[in-house]
Design an enzyme around this catalytic site. Structure first.
Site, PDB file in Angstrom:
ATOM      1  N   GLY A 224       5.421  13.207  -8.502  1.00 13.52           N
ATOM      2  CA  GLY A 224       4.434  12.359  -7.860  1.00 13.52           C
ATOM      3  C   GLY A 224       5.069  11.188  -7.153  1.00 13.52           C
ATOM      4  O   GLY A 224       6.272  10.942  -7.265  1.00 13.52           O
ATOM      5  N   PRO A 226       5.937   7.218  -6.223  1.00  9.57           N
ATOM      6  CA  PRO A 226       6.263   6.074  -7.088  1.00  9.57           C
ATOM      7  C   PRO A 226       5.007   5.287  -7.445  1.00  9.57           C
ATOM      8  O   PRO A 226       4.155   5.020  -6.597  1.00  9.57           O
ATOM      9  CB  PRO A 226       7.213   5.235  -6.211  1.00  9.57           C
ATOM     10  CG  PRO A 226       7.791   6.203  -5.229  1.00  9.57           C
ATOM     11  CD  PRO A 226       6.714   7.194  -4.967  1.00  9.57           C
ATOM     12  N   GLY A 227       4.896   4.916  -8.716  1.00  6.53           N
ATOM     13  CA  GLY A 227       3.781   4.101  -9.167  1.00  6.53           C
ATOM     14  C   GLY A 227       2.572   4.868  -9.628  1.00  6.53           C
ATOM     15  O   GLY A 227       1.569   4.268 -10.028  1.00  6.53           O
ATOM     16  N   GLY A 229       2.388   6.760 -12.269  1.00  8.10           N
ATOM     17  CA  GLY A 229       2.274   6.761 -13.729  1.00  8.10           C
ATOM     18  C   GLY A 229       3.013   7.879 -14.426  1.00  8.10           C
ATOM     19  O   GLY A 229       2.613   8.286 -15.520  1.00  8.10           O
ATOM     20  N   LYS A 230       4.101   8.381 -13.854  1.00  6.12           N
ATOM     21  CA  LYS A 230       4.843   9.467 -14.485  1.00  6.12           C
ATOM     22  C   LYS A 230       5.496   8.996 -15.796  1.00  6.12           C
ATOM     23  O   LYS A 230       5.379   9.655 -16.830  1.00  6.12           O
ATOM     24  CB  LYS A 230       5.913  10.009 -13.526  1.00  6.12           C
ATOM     25  CG  LYS A 230       5.350  10.559 -12.227  1.00  6.12           C
ATOM     26  CD  LYS A 230       6.427  11.132 -11.338  1.00  6.12           C
ATOM     27  CE  LYS A 230       7.373  10.078 -10.832  1.00  6.12           C
ATOM     28  NZ  LYS A 230       6.706   9.073  -9.962  1.00  6.12           N
ATOM     29  N   THR A 231       6.169   7.858 -15.746  1.00  8.29           N
ATOM     30  CA  THR A 231       6.813   7.331 -16.949  1.00  8.29           C
ATOM     31  C   THR A 231       5.769   6.899 -17.967  1.00  8.29           C
ATOM     32  O   THR A 231       5.959   7.070 -19.176  1.00  8.29           O
ATOM     33  CB  THR A 231       7.726   6.150 -16.584  1.00  8.29           C
ATOM     34  OG1 THR A 231       8.664   6.568 -15.586  1.00  8.29           O
ATOM     35  CG2 THR A 231       8.483   5.648 -17.790  1.00  8.29           C
ATOM     36  N   GLU A 446      -8.415  -8.822  17.625  1.00  9.35           N
ATOM     37  CA  GLU A 446      -9.042  -8.327  16.400  1.00  9.35           C
ATOM     38  C   GLU A 446     -10.470  -7.860  16.639  1.00  9.35           C
ATOM     39  O   GLU A 446     -10.905  -6.854  16.069  1.00  9.35           O
ATOM     40  CB  GLU A 446      -9.010  -9.414  15.315  1.00  9.35           C
ATOM     41  CG  GLU A 446      -7.616  -9.854  14.899  1.00  9.35           C
ATOM     42  CD  GLU A 446      -6.753  -8.703  14.405  1.00  9.35           C
ATOM     43  OE1 GLU A 446      -7.297  -7.706  13.905  1.00  9.35           O
ATOM     44  OE2 GLU A 446      -5.521  -8.783  14.543  1.00  9.35           O
ATOM     45  N   HIS A 449     -10.464  -4.338  17.991  1.00 10.48           N
ATOM     46  CA  HIS A 449     -10.443  -3.317  16.932  1.00 10.48           C
ATOM     47  C   HIS A 449     -11.839  -3.125  16.339  1.00 10.48           C
ATOM     48  O   HIS A 449     -12.333  -1.992  16.193  1.00 10.48           O
ATOM     49  CB  HIS A 449      -9.497  -3.749  15.805  1.00 10.48           C
ATOM     50  CG  HIS A 449      -8.049  -3.698  16.159  1.00 10.48           C
ATOM     51  ND1 HIS A 449      -7.437  -2.558  16.628  1.00 10.48           N
ATOM     52  CD2 HIS A 449      -7.074  -4.648  16.084  1.00 10.48           C
ATOM     53  CE1 HIS A 449      -6.153  -2.810  16.843  1.00 10.48           C
ATOM     54  NE2 HIS A 449      -5.911  -4.065  16.519  1.00 10.48           N
ATOM     55  N   ASP A 522       0.011  -1.640  15.428  1.00 15.56           N
ATOM     56  CA  ASP A 522      -1.060  -0.718  15.840  1.00 15.56           C
ATOM     57  C   ASP A 522      -0.485   0.477  16.590  1.00 15.56           C
ATOM     58  O   ASP A 522      -0.880   1.629  16.342  1.00 15.56           O
ATOM     59  CB  ASP A 522      -2.067  -1.449  16.734  1.00 15.56           C
ATOM     60  CG  ASP A 522      -2.669  -2.662  16.049  1.00 15.56           C
ATOM     61  OD1 ASP A 522      -2.786  -2.637  14.814  1.00 15.56           O
ATOM     62  OD2 ASP A 522      -3.004  -3.632  16.753  1.00 15.56           O
TER      63      ASP A 522
END
Length: 647
Positions: A224, A226-227, A229-231, A446, A449, A522
């Site tokens: 998966g 990074p971050g 939750g594998k560990t 802005e 957008h 952008d």
């Protein structure tokens, strides 16, 4: 008894049998030290002939001399005036006493000090100790200390065979619930937990599976981004399994010494086999599991470690209850032999959580946080599409820190929303002062957008517009919050996203007729999206369903690798350019048609600096009603004109 005595005698004789090469090494080392010491001691001396010495005396250049057993040291008057570090001391051969009497008398008449000491002589005893005794003492002391350490390691059953226990496994062993983490602490990964729970149940109730002939999988690979939750999942397994849990990182196997990694692999599996049933967890297994090749520059030590790991996995019997877990975010570089069936039988995907998973993850991370009544975690989960568990944990912590800074005892909804903005855009840069012209350009950029998104049918709703500079480098940003989580996007929706991304540059061009650096991010995002549409998604008019690229690191940066001819890649670049240009022209046309609305909203944003999506839509809806009324009035006028003409 006899066998034990023989072992003891052998162990006591072994160090003395090995002392001969140590003595040889010490002797060589001593000679080198003695040579260096001698050369250092004579580094400031310069030899001259006796004739040159007599000439120096006759010319009255000698300040002082020192008569030694085998030579005469000479210091000139010129060098006597220099510092000790800059002086050059001359030496010459010492003649028999009867040949030196006349010279000594001449020196005395000239006032030369031949009884003073030019340099301090080193004591012969000290010289002998430093040059000969000290090196032997150092080598022998190190040898006996090393022998003692090795005997203790081997006597305690620590394994190893390499010096100082270097080959021993560095695995941390968790028993029972020492990790403090269970499956209740892991949210948003229900499928992964289900597969791991089956492995834990197999360890606890092997007879249930043996009755039907099922075998325990030897290994499971957690894959998966990074971050995700594998560990954390692995630690939760430790808390749920209630069996010995060996946790080690892949980098702990690799050392600069050849054979250490393989030795640690052997030691790790030996320990696990002794304490079976047990679980072995190898974090970041790609450190040792990279694909082997024959190219120059390969790491032989890493390959030996990988070969030993493959051998150990094949060698143990899964019926004894030893399971291997491993985690990586680079599965594409792992060796094929490591991934084949019979080694890592399962690949467990630990993916980014969906909306429900993010909501459950937020609930887990806010269990120890005091929340006010206005907190709606469902909205926060909806706003954080694409976030992983580590991002959500950081968001909650930032919200708690903000509540403390504000002097409150509970976290409210505003804290969570502001913290989300801090995570994606950084904190506000209050010290940045923009000129009036720059503020106008940023405001129109802005709003460009936001208006394109508000006027399109398939765009995500705008939740906030701001022109306050942030530490991420953005002078302002437009935030869109999806109403629902989507897993598929149509070509029309992606084109709307392209027009929204290019709406800022389009507003600059329509209003000011200029191009600024504010659209850099952008344009980068729009180009990346357009490239995916053409080369991966099969949304190309020219190439149709042909895939021109594939993803390199799916769980890391997600960069694409072109797998087509250079001429085809050039044609793809041309089509990407045409697609971007067409969307850019559509955005400019849309803003020209709504120029009055663009001016109104931009002026309002310039005054308030930050507005919400509801405020924007109030302007948009008012403009729609005005247009509808104007169209209705025009139709009535046209109808009355037609009636009068008919009459």
């Amino acid at each position: 008894m006899n066998q034990n005595n023989n072992k003891k005698n052998t162990g006591s004789k072994t160090p003395w049998k090995n002392i001969i090469p140590i003595v040889v090494v010490a002797l060589v080392f001593t000679i080198i030290v003695n040579s260096l010491y001698t050369s250092f001691a004579n580094s400031y001396l310069q030899e001259i002939s006796f004739t040159e010495f007599k000439s120096m005396v006759n010319e009255d250049k000698v300040d002082s001399i020192q008569v030694q057993s085998d030579r005469i040291l000479i210091l000139t008057r010129e060098d006597a005036e220099k510092s000790a570090a800059e002086q050059t001391v001359y030496f010459t051969a010492l003649l028999p006493q009867n040949n030196m009497t006349e010279l000594y008398a001449q020196l005395q008449n000239l006032g030369v000090d031949y009884q003073g000491h030019i340099v301090e002589e080193v004591s012969p005893l000290i010289s002998f100790l430093v040059s000969w005794v000290l090196p032997y003492a150092i080598i022998l002391g190190a040898f006996f200390l090393l022998t003692r350490i090795m005997s203790k390691k081997m006597g305690s059953g620590g394994g190893g065979g390499l010096m100082g226990g270097m080959g021993q496994s560095k695995a941390k062993v968790y028993m029972e619930k020492e990790t403090g983490v269970t499956f209740a602490d892991v949210a948003g990964q229900d499928e992964a937990k289900e597969q791991l729970m089956e492995i834990i149940d197999f360890l606890h109730n092997p007879q249930k599976y043996a009755a039907i002939g099922a075998k325990l999988p030897k290994g499971a690979l957690l894959v998966g981004s990074p971050g995700t939750g594998k560990t954390l999942l692995a630690k939760a397994v430790a808390g749920e399994a209630k069996v010995p849990f060996f946790s080690i990182a892949g980098s702990d196997f690799v050392e600069m010494f050849v054979g250490v990694g393989a030795s640690r692999v052997r030691d790790l599996f030996q320990q696990a086999a002794k304490m079976a049933p047990a679980i072995i967890f190898i974090d970041e297994i790609d450190a040792i599991g990279k694909s082997r090749d024959s190219r120059l520059g390969g790491n032989d030590e890493r390959e030996q470690t990988l070969n030993q790991l493959l051998s150990e996995i094949d060698g143990f019997d899964s019926s004894k209850g030893v399971v291997i877990l491993a985690a990586t975010n680079r599965p594409e570089i792992l060796d094929k032999a490591l991934l084949r069936a019979g080694r890592f039988d399962r690949r467990i995907i630990v993916d980014r959580p969906n909306l429900a998973g993010r909501y459950q993850t937020l609930r887990v991370h806010t269990r120890g946080i005091k929340l006010s009544e206005d907190v709606d975690l469902q909205k926060i989960a909806q706003a954080t599409a694409g976030a992983v568990g580590a991002d959500l944990a950081n968001l909650v912590n930032e919200a708690a820190l903000r509540a403390v800074r504000q002097g409150r005892k509970a976290v409210n909804q505003e804290d969570l929303l502001v913290s989300f903005e801090v995570v994606i855009a950084g904190t506000e840069k209050k010290g940045t002062v923009l000129t009036d012209m720059e503020k106008r350009i940023v405001s129109y950029h802005e709003v460009g957008h936001a208006l394109v998104a508000a006027l399109e049918k398939h765009a995500q709703p705008v939740s906030k517009i701001t022109i306050v500079p942030h530490t991420s480098g953005a002078l302002g940003y437009t935030m869109q919050m999806p109403e629902e989580e989507k897993f598929l996007s149509s070509r029309e929706e992606l084109q709307v996203e392209l027009r929204t991304l290019l709406g800022g540059r389009a507003a600059e061009q329509v209003v000011f007729g200029i191009q600024t650096t504010g659209a850099a991010n952008d344009i980068e995002r729009a180009t990346d999206l357009a490239r995916k549409m053409v080369t991966q998604y099969g949304m190309s008019d020219k190439f149709g369903l042909m895939a021109l690229s594939n993803v390199g690191n799916q769980y890391l940066d997600g960069n694409t690798i072109m797998n087509c001819a250079e001429s085809t890649a050039a044609q793809a670049d041309s089509e990407i350019k045409d697609l971007l240009f067409a969307c850019y022209e559509d955005a400019k046309r849309l803003l020209r048609e709504n120029r009055e609305l663009l001016d109104e909203v931009s002026l309002y944003l310039l005054q308030k600096e930050t507005i919400t999506g509801d405020e924007l839509m109030a302007y948009v809806n008012a403009d729609k009603r005005r247009l509808e009324a104007q169209n209705a009035f025009t139709e009535d006028v046209n109808a009355s004109d037609e009636t009068s003409v008919t009459e």
